[in-house]
Each structure stands twice: as C-alpha cells, then as structure tokens.
Design an enzyme around this catalytic site. Sequence first.
Site, PDB file in Angstrom:
ATOM      1  N   THR A 168      -2.080  11.977 -10.958  1.00 16.23           N
ATOM      2  CA  THR A 168      -1.747  11.333 -12.234  1.00 16.23           C
ATOM      3  C   THR A 168      -0.712  12.201 -12.938  1.00 16.23           C
ATOM      4  OG1 THR A 168      -3.885  10.311 -12.444  1.00 16.23           O
ATOM      5  CG2 THR A 168      -2.812  10.855 -14.510  1.00 16.23           C
ATOM      6  N   ARG A 196     -10.599  -2.170 -12.252  1.00 11.65           N
ATOM      7  CA  ARG A 196     -11.114  -0.951 -12.901  1.00 11.65           C
ATOM      8  C   ARG A 196     -10.025  -0.341 -13.819  1.00 11.65           C
ATOM      9  NH1 ARG A 196      -9.372   4.725 -12.813  1.00 11.65           N
ATOM     10  NH2 ARG A 196     -11.187   6.001 -13.196  1.00 11.65           N
ATOM     11  N   VAL A 197     -10.431   0.065 -15.000  1.00 11.46           N
ATOM     12  CA  VAL A 197      -9.503   0.723 -15.926  1.00 11.46           C
ATOM     13  C   VAL A 197     -10.020   2.138 -16.177  1.00 11.46           C
ATOM     14  CG1 VAL A 197      -8.536   0.705 -18.263  1.00 11.46           C
ATOM     15  CG2 VAL A 197      -8.840  -1.451 -17.019  1.00 11.46           C
ATOM     16  N   GLY A 198      -9.120   3.110 -16.084  1.00 18.57           N
ATOM     17  CA  GLY A 198      -9.520   4.505 -16.297  1.00 18.57           C
ATOM     18  C   GLY A 198      -9.072   5.036 -17.650  1.00 18.57           C
ATOM     19  N   ASP A 199      -9.252   6.321 -17.812  1.00 18.83           N
ATOM     20  CA  ASP A 199      -8.940   6.982 -19.094  1.00 18.83           C
ATOM     21  C   ASP A 199      -7.458   6.947 -19.457  1.00 18.83           C
ATOM     22  OD1 ASP A 199      -8.841   8.882 -16.748  1.00 18.83           O
ATOM     23  OD2 ASP A 199      -7.824  10.082 -18.270  1.00 18.83           O
ATOM     24  N   THR A 219      -6.157  14.373 -17.084  1.00 20.81           N
ATOM     25  CA  THR A 219      -6.185  13.902 -15.702  1.00 20.81           C
ATOM     26  C   THR A 219      -7.527  14.271 -15.087  1.00 20.81           C
ATOM     27  OG1 THR A 219      -5.270  14.310 -13.493  1.00 20.81           O
ATOM     28  CG2 THR A 219      -4.904  16.029 -15.107  1.00 20.81           C
ATOM     29  N   GLY A 220      -7.954  13.489 -14.105  1.00 23.33           N
ATOM     30  CA  GLY A 220      -9.216  13.805 -13.439  1.00 23.33           C
ATOM     31  C   GLY A 220     -10.091  12.582 -13.340  1.00 23.33           C
ATOM     32  N   GLY A 222     -11.764   9.701 -14.257  1.00 22.84           N
ATOM     33  CA  GLY A 222     -11.568   8.888 -15.457  1.00 22.84           C
ATOM     34  C   GLY A 222     -12.859   8.523 -16.166  1.00 22.84           C
TER      35      GLY A 222
END
Length: 299
Positions: A168, A196-199, A219-220, A222
Amino acid sequence: MPPQRDRVPAPRVPSIIVHGGAGADPVEGRDELRAGVRVAVLEGWRVLAGGGSALGAVERAVRALEDHPRFNAGRGSVLTSAGTVETDASIMEGDRLQCGAVAAVSRIANPVTLARRVMEASRHILLVGEGALAFARAQGLPECDPEALVTERQRVRHRELVAATKGTVGAVALDRHGTIAAATSTGGLAGKLPGRVGDSALIGCGTYAESSTGGVSCTGDGEAIIRVVLARRALDYLQQADDADYAARVAVDLLVEEGRGHGGLILLDWRGRTGWAHSTPLMPVALMSAAFTEPRVPF
Ligand code: ASP
C-alpha cells in the site's frame, strides 16, 4: 464549525514523507523499493518546492507509486479472490478537514485523483464501486481496461496462492503556508472478497490530516487498523506528546495490542517533523524537506 487552527506565523519549512507499505522484507527487491519511494518523494517535493500545495504534493507522490508496478496500488494491485482488482484510496486536507475517498473501484489507474475529485467536486466524502466509476466518468477522468492494472507478478501470486508482500502507498506533506495533507492508496489485501473495503478508504482509519496537529497515512491489516481508528488515534498521541516518532511508535503498539494486527504508519507534525513506525519486518519510507539537499531513504 470546523476547528480553527492556531496559526503560527508562516512560512513553514515544507516537508514530505511517503511510504510503500508495511510487509515482509523482500531483501533482494529492496533496491527497487528504494528507487520507487525516492522517485515518488521527489515528485511530491517538486510540487512543494515550486510553491504548490500539500494536497497537490501528496496526490503527485501517491500517483507516482500507483503507476509503479511494484507497489500494491493502482497498477500492481493485489487481486481479489475472484482474480480482479478493486482499489481503495483517500485524501485529506487539514485546514478545513476536507476529505474525499473511493472504495472497491476498478478501471481507474489513479484512485487518489478520483478521491480528490470526490473531495473537491461532490457533496460527499466516500463513493464506492459502480457509483464511484459513474462519478469518474462524469468528471472526465480516464478509464482503463481493468486488465491494465493486473501485473504478471500479481497474476502468478494469485495462481500460486503466494501471500503477497503488502505495498500500500501513502504520503503526508506540509506546505509553506502551514497546510498539511495526507493520502493513501491500495489494492487492499490479496485474496480479499470482492466488495471488501479496508482502512485506506476510511478517513480517520487509514488517513487523517489536521493542520494544527499533523497528518498520517497507515498501512497494514486493514481490519485491525479500522478497529482502533488508527490515523486519528496517532494524531491524538502526537497532540499529547508533541513527538512524532514517539506518537508513531505508540500508535503501532495500539494496532498490535488492541487492533490485533500488524502494520505501520507515517506521520508529519505541524512543524514538519516526521515520524514512522511499523510492526512488520519492513516499511519502505522516503522523506524530503527544505532542510535536506537530497531525499532520505532510511531503510
Ligand atoms: N491497509 C490495506 C488494507 O487493508 C493493506 C495494506 O496496507 O497493505 O486494505
């Protein structure tokens, strides 16, 4: 009313920091990562050095990383369980807490630019999927063949079920007027479910900027980052301690202990001081400021 920041006399010393994702250490591939983040920080730096805005600088730096096939954003994004690319991105300007984001978007080579358009040309903050694409079309942003975002490297990883190294990307900048901006962009987690939605698409989780305090890009994992609202929490620590490195370290401890995941973040305070930390073996970082003659690539 958005909070009014405490204006300390401008001009400030412009600075920018970028990251290329927290993850495994490819050892052999380090030079390529170093070169990639170096070019990106210089791209962003050119904007700041020319008197441009922090927002323009983070957008430019993140676009450079989205275009680089080695990072998990734009071209080079990891694939979903269906073998497709779905990207998330967000951007924030810290004077008036203006922000924009997109999630689960395919067909857009530079999602960070679409996030900026959402911020500047819509009434909304987050657009997803088909709605985000329709907005991109209405804005005249170029659309690409989704296959153009898929690199051979990610295709092989998908086929062989190799756990992809993360990658990321993100940037935080301070311009000479004292404005801080932050941006993050990602293909998400390899093998994620479509939708899927991440941070990275969520303001306060993957990205946050408040010019009176600082800016953050995370980053990481989520889901873990979302659980602890990591970007905003990192700024709270910065406000309390007034030490960017310390705030970054405490925030990563929070991610590991309470979020139950791994990752990292970059942080820039209102004076232009940088901090970063990660719980993974590697997180490529590059920084540049008017105080340096050359970008620093400390990994
Ligand atoms: N935070 C990103 C996500 O969960 C992935 C990453 O940073 O590597 O979508």
